[in-house]
Design an enzyme around this catalytic site. Structure first.
Site, PDB file in Angstrom:
ATOM      1  N   TYR A 230     -13.836  10.022  21.145  1.00  0.00           N
ATOM      2  CA  TYR A 230     -15.841   9.945  21.288  1.00  0.00           C
ATOM      3  C   TYR A 230     -15.952  10.571  19.600  1.00  0.00           C
ATOM      4  O   TYR A 230     -16.586   9.405  18.795  1.00  0.00           O
ATOM      5  CB  TYR A 230     -15.916  10.149  22.408  1.00  0.00           C
ATOM      6  CG  TYR A 230     -17.528  10.044  22.632  1.00  0.00           C
ATOM      7  CD1 TYR A 230     -17.958   8.621  22.017  1.00  0.00           C
ATOM      8  CD2 TYR A 230     -18.810  11.620  21.894  1.00  0.00           C
ATOM      9  CE1 TYR A 230     -19.758   8.886  22.612  1.00  0.00           C
ATOM     10  CE2 TYR A 230     -19.596  11.506  22.043  1.00  0.00           C
ATOM     11  CZ  TYR A 230     -20.243  10.392  21.874  1.00  0.00           C
ATOM     12  OH  TYR A 230     -21.045   9.933  22.317  1.00  0.00           O
TER      13      TYR A 230
ATOM     14  N   ASP B 217     -27.145  -5.850  24.536  1.00  0.00           N
ATOM     15  CA  ASP B 217     -26.130  -4.386  25.878  1.00  0.00           C
ATOM     16  C   ASP B 217     -25.234  -5.415  26.287  1.00  0.00           C
ATOM     17  O   ASP B 217     -26.237  -7.085  26.716  1.00  0.00           O
ATOM     18  CB  ASP B 217     -27.678  -4.452  26.891  1.00  0.00           C
ATOM     19  CG  ASP B 217     -26.833  -3.078  26.919  1.00  0.00           C
ATOM     20  OD1 ASP B 217     -26.510  -3.162  27.594  1.00  0.00           O
ATOM     21  OD2 ASP B 217     -27.532  -1.671  26.560  1.00  0.00           O
TER      22      ASP B 217
ATOM     23  N   ASP C 264     -20.937  -9.140  24.782  1.00  0.00           N
ATOM     24  CA  ASP C 264     -19.776  -7.787  25.002  1.00  0.00           C
ATOM     25  C   ASP C 264     -19.488  -7.187  23.372  1.00  0.00           C
ATOM     26  O   ASP C 264     -19.075  -8.253  22.965  1.00  0.00           O
ATOM     27  CB  ASP C 264     -19.028  -7.683  25.354  1.00  0.00           C
ATOM     28  CG  ASP C 264     -17.869  -6.441  25.505  1.00  0.00           C
ATOM     29  OD1 ASP C 264     -18.282  -5.380  24.923  1.00  0.00           O
ATOM     30  OD2 ASP C 264     -16.656  -6.558  26.523  1.00  0.00           O
TER      31      ASP C 264
ATOM     32  N   ALA D 106     -30.222  -1.531  26.968  1.00  0.00           N
ATOM     33  CA  ALA D 106     -30.657  -1.618  28.278  1.00  0.00           C
ATOM     34  C   ALA D 106     -30.950  -0.265  28.923  1.00  0.00           C
ATOM     35  O   ALA D 106     -31.051   0.196  29.880  1.00  0.00           O
ATOM     36  CB  ALA D 106     -29.481  -2.143  29.658  1.00  0.00           C
TER      37      ALA D 106
ATOM     38  N   GLY E  58     -30.451   4.367  28.231  1.00  0.00           N
ATOM     39  CA  GLY E  58     -30.321   5.223  27.431  1.00  0.00           C
ATOM     40  C   GLY E  58     -31.241   5.377  25.822  1.00  0.00           C
ATOM     41  O   GLY E  58     -32.704   4.934  25.949  1.00  0.00           O
ATOM     42  N   ILE E  59     -30.978   5.734  24.586  1.00  0.00           N
ATOM     43  CA  ILE E  59     -31.423   6.019  23.293  1.00  0.00           C
ATOM     44  C   ILE E  59     -31.594   4.546  22.895  1.00  0.00           C
ATOM     45  O   ILE E  59     -32.390   4.796  22.196  1.00  0.00           O
ATOM     46  CB  ILE E  59     -30.606   6.309  22.128  1.00  0.00           C
ATOM     47  CG1 ILE E  59     -31.055   8.110  23.220  1.00  0.00           C
ATOM     48  CG2 ILE E  59     -31.297   6.635  21.145  1.00  0.00           C
ATOM     49  CD1 ILE E  59     -29.486   9.347  22.251  1.00  0.00           C
TER      50      ILE E  59
END
Length: 255
Positions: A151, A32, A41, A10, A12-13
């Site tokens: 991250y 998404d 999810d 949905a 960005g990349i």
């Protein structure tokens, strides 16, 4: 033309990759948390199972590739356990579950990050627990760290998973290539959120870039499209850095 699964489709990349593949005439199943072909999810086991069921129904003739882009940044207000579950397990568990649907020649491209090499001080033990497949222990370990240090650990684990699994008989031996890309600063909603972070925003543009600007999602999508194609048939278990020269500038003789 083939059928591809792109998670995080949905924005960005992920969105750029889905668009790039559709431009080439492929059928893309977008996954998404916001409205998509499969709205789910992937940070939960139940979500991954439901996603698999929906994808199977939408791909009766099998898949040509999978690009798990869904992920969350290590922001100040982010739950670090969610970073582990979505970024790593939401990617590799879905890829493993979809392997029987992949029809050779096929490819998987994972989304790593140059934060693995360019950000110091991240939690290596979390990456190790991810690779061991222990989601519960990885989440427990992550809970003891700030999300900013979790991250890169998840992104390192993705790159290492591609390297470890990519050469196995059940993957490349079956005609399925696994690789990863490691973007740097890319102009997406996620990086804008980083700039808005009260604590971490000051670091958003701290790293140098040889091209003097952030990347664009479409530029990363071009590399992903190449790795999915048969033009990259000799590329197996690799991670391609796509960061405008940031890593090369920080480590001119290698990391």
């Amino acid at each position: 033309m083939g059928t591809y699964v792109v998670t995080g489709s949905a924005s960005g990349i992920g969105a750029a990759t889905a668009s790039r593949l559709r431009e080439d005439g492929h059928y893309v199943i977008g996954v998404d948390r916001t409205p998509a072909d499969v709205t789910i999810d992937l940070s939960t086991v139940a979500g991954r199972s439901a996603a698999l069921e929906r994808i199977v129904a939408l791909a009766p003739n099998g898949l040509a590739g999978v690009v798990p882009c869904a992920g969350i940044g290590g922001f100040t207000d982010t739950d670090p356990t969610d970073v582990v579950s979505l970024n790593y397990f939401g990617a590799v568990e879905l890829c493993a579950a979809l392997r029987p649907l992949l029809v050779a020649p096929a490819a998987v491209v994972l989304l790593s990050s140059n934060s693995v090499t360019c950000q110091p001080g991240w939690a290596r033990e979390i990456a190790d627990l991810c690779l061991a497949g222990d989601e519960a222990e990885a989440r427990t370990s992550a809970a003891a760290h700030d999300a900013v240090h979790v991250y890169p650990a998840t992104k390192a684990a993705l790159a290492w998973w591609a390297r470890r699994e990519g050469v196995k008989p059940e993957w490349i031996g079956a005609g399925i290539r696994i690789n990863a890309v490691a973007p740097g600063m890319v102009d997406t909603a996620m990086t804008q959120r980083l700039r808005d972070d009260a604590l971490l925003g000051q670091f958003a543009d701290a790293y140098p870039s040889a091209i003097g600007r952030p990347g664009h999602p479409e530029e990363v999508a071009e590399v992903i499209a190449f790795l999915l194609s048969e033009r990259a048939r000799l590329v197996v278990g690799a991670t391609l850095t796509v960061d405008g020269g940031t890593e090369a500038m920080l480590f001119p003789t290698g990391t």
